[in-house]
Design a protein around this motif. Structure first.
Motif, PDB file in Angstrom:
ATOM      1  N   GLU A  96     -32.227 -39.133  18.644  1.00  0.00           N
ATOM      2  CA  GLU A  96     -31.076 -38.702  19.422  1.00  0.00           C
ATOM      3  C   GLU A  96     -30.922 -39.584  20.658  1.00  0.00           C
ATOM      4  O   GLU A  96     -31.891 -39.882  21.350  1.00  0.00           O
ATOM      5  N   TYR A 114     -23.526 -39.750  10.413  1.00  0.00           N
ATOM      6  CA  TYR A 114     -23.385 -39.801  11.864  1.00  0.00           C
ATOM      7  C   TYR A 114     -23.447 -38.369  12.369  1.00  0.00           C
ATOM      8  O   TYR A 114     -22.547 -37.571  12.113  1.00  0.00           O
ATOM      9  N   LEU A 116     -23.790 -35.494  15.408  1.00  0.00           N
ATOM     10  CA  LEU A 116     -23.398 -35.261  16.798  1.00  0.00           C
ATOM     11  C   LEU A 116     -23.871 -33.874  17.210  1.00  0.00           C
ATOM     12  O   LEU A 116     -23.551 -32.885  16.540  1.00  0.00           O
ATOM     13  N   ARG A 141     -26.152 -38.010  19.884  1.00  0.00           N
ATOM     14  CA  ARG A 141     -25.904 -38.450  18.514  1.00  0.00           C
ATOM     15  C   ARG A 141     -27.106 -39.161  17.925  1.00  0.00           C
ATOM     16  O   ARG A 141     -27.990 -39.596  18.640  1.00  0.00           O
TER      17      ARG A 141
END
Length: 181
Positions: A96, A114, A116, A141
């Motif tokens: 992260e 991807y 988030l 992310r």
């Protein structure tokens, strides 16, 4: 096919929502301030292609996106799984992190997951060719290209120093499914 998995942070083993229709993905992400569009990746490019080749092939689309979103810097993620240097580069994306700049990521070949973290949820978007995702600065992310990576994505940033990833130091990404899980 693009897919959005929505996980409660407290339950990383099972998504609470799985969306496969573009409109549903886009509207769910929009509620969180994330843009998601489709943009034709018109120039054929192969995973592992160099940054100069990718930027040259997509110069016109890059220029339009940079003008439209106020971006000033561009770089390329291009991984085919055969280059040890590429593999070590993408290993850093698995933790992260955040960026100080707004980012647009345009997938021109292959795919990647991807993820988030926004509030109490993780929005894991399986992006593939023709997907364009807009992520605000400071959004937590991580990015996974899988065990057999094949992806080319153009990253655009609202300022050049924003390209540098800043690790959060949290191990949350390791609790969630990877692309090939």
């Amino acid at each position: 096919m693009s897919i959005l998995y929505v996980y409660p942070v407290a339950s990383p083993e099972l998504p609470s929502k799985v969306l496969t229709h573009f409109e549903d993905i886009a509207s769910t992400l929009a509620e969180q301030g994330i843009g998601f569009e489709r943009l034709p990746a018109a120039s054929p490019i192969v995973a592992g292609a160099g940054q100069d080749d990718v930027i040259g092939a997509y110069r016109q689309q890059i220029d339009k996106l940079m003008t439209r979103h106020g971006h000033v810097a561009a770089d390329v993620i291009s991984v085919d799984g055969h280059n040890p240097e590429q593999n070590s580069l993408v290993a850093g994306f698995l933790d992260e992190h955040r960026h100080d700049a707004h980012e647009s990521r345009f997938f021109v070949a292959g795919r990647g997951l991807y993820s988030l973290r926004i509030g109490d949820f993780v929005y894991a978007v399986l992006c593939e060719k023709n997907d364009l995702i807009f992520v605000p600065a400071q959004t937590r992310r991580w990015f996974d290209v899988g065990e057999n990576p094949r992806v080319v994505a153009i990253r655009l940033f609202s300022h050049s120093s924003g390209q540098v990833a800043k690790a959060t130091g949290e191990q949350i990404a390791s609790r969630f499914a990877r692309m090939d899980d």
